[in-house]
Write a protein that holds these residues in place. Sequence first.
Motif, short mmCIF file in Angstrom:
data_model
loop_
_atom_site.label_atom_id
_atom_site.label_comp_id
_atom_site.label_asym_id
_atom_site.label_seq_id
_atom_site.Cartn_x
_atom_site.Cartn_y
_atom_site.Cartn_z
N PHE A 134 0.86 -1.18 0.00
CA PHE A 134 0.00 0.00 0.00
C PHE A 134 0.89 1.23 0.00
CE2 PHE A 134 0.82 -0.93 4.41
CZ PHE A 134 0.95 0.31 5.02
N GLU A 159 -3.86 0.00 -3.16
CA GLU A 159 -3.23 -1.23 -2.72
C GLU A 159 -2.79 -1.99 -3.96
OE1 GLU A 159 -5.46 -2.32 1.45
OE2 GLU A 159 -5.92 -3.48 -0.33
N VAL A 200 -8.59 1.78 -2.88
CA VAL A 200 -9.29 1.38 -1.68
C VAL A 200 -10.14 2.55 -1.21
CG1 VAL A 200 -9.01 0.61 0.70
CG2 VAL A 200 -7.39 -0.12 -1.05
#
Length: 77
Positions: free
Chosen positions: A41, A47, A70
Amino acid sequence: MRSFFIDPSQATNSVVAIEQSEAHHIKNVLRLKPGDRIKLFDGTGFEYEGVIIKMSAAQVDVEIRSKVRVTLRSGAQ
């Protein structure tokens, strides 16, 4: 799957190098090996799924296989 931070500037490459304490943790504590999958990340909402492709005394090279934005769900605590 284990997650590790990478600098956002590294995410533009298909292979990223993880160094220092994170590399030590991957190799010596978790005992991961080339071929093992890990999650990365970058702290900006992305991610990455990667595969360890090479390990040396000082670094772990990871090939990025996929990238996902995300998002936090409403009401998440």
